[in-house]
Scaffold this motif. Sequence first.
Motif, short mmCIF file in Angstrom:
data_model
loop_
_atom_site.label_atom_id
_atom_site.label_comp_id
_atom_site.label_asym_id
_atom_site.label_seq_id
_atom_site.Cartn_x
_atom_site.Cartn_y
_atom_site.Cartn_z
N ARG A 13 0.82 -1.21 0.00
CA ARG A 13 0.00 0.00 0.00
C ARG A 13 0.86 1.26 0.00
NH1 ARG A 13 -3.03 -3.08 3.73
NH2 ARG A 13 -2.16 -1.94 5.51
N ILE A 14 1.97 1.23 0.71
CA ILE A 14 2.86 2.39 0.74
C ILE A 14 3.40 2.66 -0.66
CG2 ILE A 14 5.09 3.23 1.58
CD1 ILE A 14 4.45 1.72 4.22
N ARG A 15 3.81 1.63 -1.37
CA ARG A 15 4.30 1.81 -2.75
C ARG A 15 3.19 2.33 -3.66
NH1 ARG A 15 6.77 -3.17 -1.67
NH2 ARG A 15 5.31 -4.28 -3.01
N GLN A 16 2.00 1.83 -3.47
CA GLN A 16 0.87 2.27 -4.30
C GLN A 16 0.50 3.72 -4.02
OE1 GLN A 16 -1.82 -0.84 -3.14
NE2 GLN A 16 -0.95 -2.32 -4.58
N ALA A 17 0.46 4.10 -2.75
CA ALA A 17 0.15 5.49 -2.40
C ALA A 17 1.24 6.43 -2.91
CB ALA A 17 -0.01 5.63 -0.89
N THR A 18 2.49 6.00 -2.80
CA THR A 18 3.61 6.81 -3.31
C THR A 18 3.48 7.01 -4.82
OG1 THR A 18 5.04 6.01 -1.53
CG2 THR A 18 6.11 6.97 -3.46
N ALA A 19 3.08 5.94 -5.52
CA ALA A 19 2.89 6.05 -6.97
C ALA A 19 1.76 7.03 -7.30
CB ALA A 19 2.58 4.68 -7.57
N LEU A 20 0.67 6.98 -6.54
CA LEU A 20 -0.45 7.89 -6.79
C LEU A 20 -0.09 9.35 -6.54
CD1 LEU A 20 -3.36 5.83 -5.25
CD2 LEU A 20 -3.08 6.40 -7.67
N LEU A 21 0.84 9.59 -5.63
CA LEU A 21 1.28 10.95 -5.35
C LEU A 21 2.36 11.42 -6.32
CD1 LEU A 21 1.45 10.73 -1.45
CD2 LEU A 21 -0.23 12.02 -2.79
N GLY A 22 2.86 10.51 -7.13
CA GLY A 22 3.98 10.80 -8.01
C GLY A 22 3.60 11.42 -9.34
N PRO A 23 4.59 11.56 -10.23
CA PRO A 23 4.39 12.29 -11.48
C PRO A 23 3.43 11.63 -12.47
CG PRO A 23 6.56 11.26 -11.43
CD PRO A 23 5.99 11.11 -10.07
N GLY A 24 3.18 10.35 -12.31
CA GLY A 24 2.26 9.68 -13.22
C GLY A 24 0.80 9.90 -12.90
N TRP A 25 0.53 10.39 -11.69
CA TRP A 25 -0.85 10.58 -11.24
C TRP A 25 -1.05 12.00 -10.71
CZ3 TRP A 25 -4.42 6.92 -12.42
CH2 TRP A 25 -3.94 5.66 -12.79
N LEU A 26 -1.17 12.15 -9.40
CA LEU A 26 -1.46 13.46 -8.83
C LEU A 26 -0.38 14.49 -9.15
CD1 LEU A 26 -2.82 12.30 -5.37
CD2 LEU A 26 -4.14 13.45 -7.15
N GLY A 27 0.85 14.05 -9.24
CA GLY A 27 1.93 14.98 -9.56
C GLY A 27 1.85 15.55 -10.95
#
Length: 263
Positions: free
Chosen positions: A134-148
């Motif tokens: 879940r930590i990896r998934q949340a980090t991905a969602l906050l990253g440049p491919g999604w929210l970023g």
Amino acid sequence: MPRRLRFLTYNVHSCFGTDRKLDPGRVAAVIGECQPDIIALQEVDVGRARSAGMDQAQMIAAHLRMEAEFHPALHLKEEKYGDAVLTALPMRLVKADALPSCGEPRGALWVEIDFAGVKLQVIDTHLGLRGSERIRQATALLGPGWLGAIRQPDSRVILAGDLNAIARSTTYKLLAGQLKDVTSLCNLKPRPTFPSRLPLLRLDHIFVGDGIGASACRVHSSALARVASDHLPVLAELEVQPNARPTEKGLQPAYGESFPPLP
């Protein structure tokens, strides 16, 4: 003036109720009790043998007179299982992709919805069962491919879904560090959402970004909701700030402008 919008997130458990009956119409009826403008669904079956080959996203959308975007986090031959966003507002798909997973495949669905001339960036997701995953998934969602990747000043962000994470978890704290939990905006004591018959854990969440407030939020626990799925839906009445230069003729929401406040 901000415009009111009703937003609901709901893990529908493949439309199998706590009585083990398969009934998408019952799930649609629970959603209808809440009269939302936008719905984020998780655990939706499309073409799966276990649910009689139904396209649950389209069936529920048809019941509600809405359109659906669906993303299969799990795709085996013709069988699909994943997340869906439903609305009667103008909607376009931005991105649907996998998230880092080490067990059951997980993904997220990002749509842009035109609400009274404001571009709502809605991300619907269902995170994994393991804390490190879940930590990896949340980090991905906050990253440049999604929210970023959301840079437009007039965009408004909503992230919702079954995070399989409680408020004390690292996953929740990661997301809450960048977005606002709607329960905190309403100064409410958070209520549990799972399991539906006797809720003990708050796993289902709605987060919002700048330009969105919340006047009310509740876990919908009607008699029908307690049997239709193993999760209870979360309903929020959001207040969406208009763009700096609002359009002269904004699009109207399907329901929310005419509703009384949530209890």
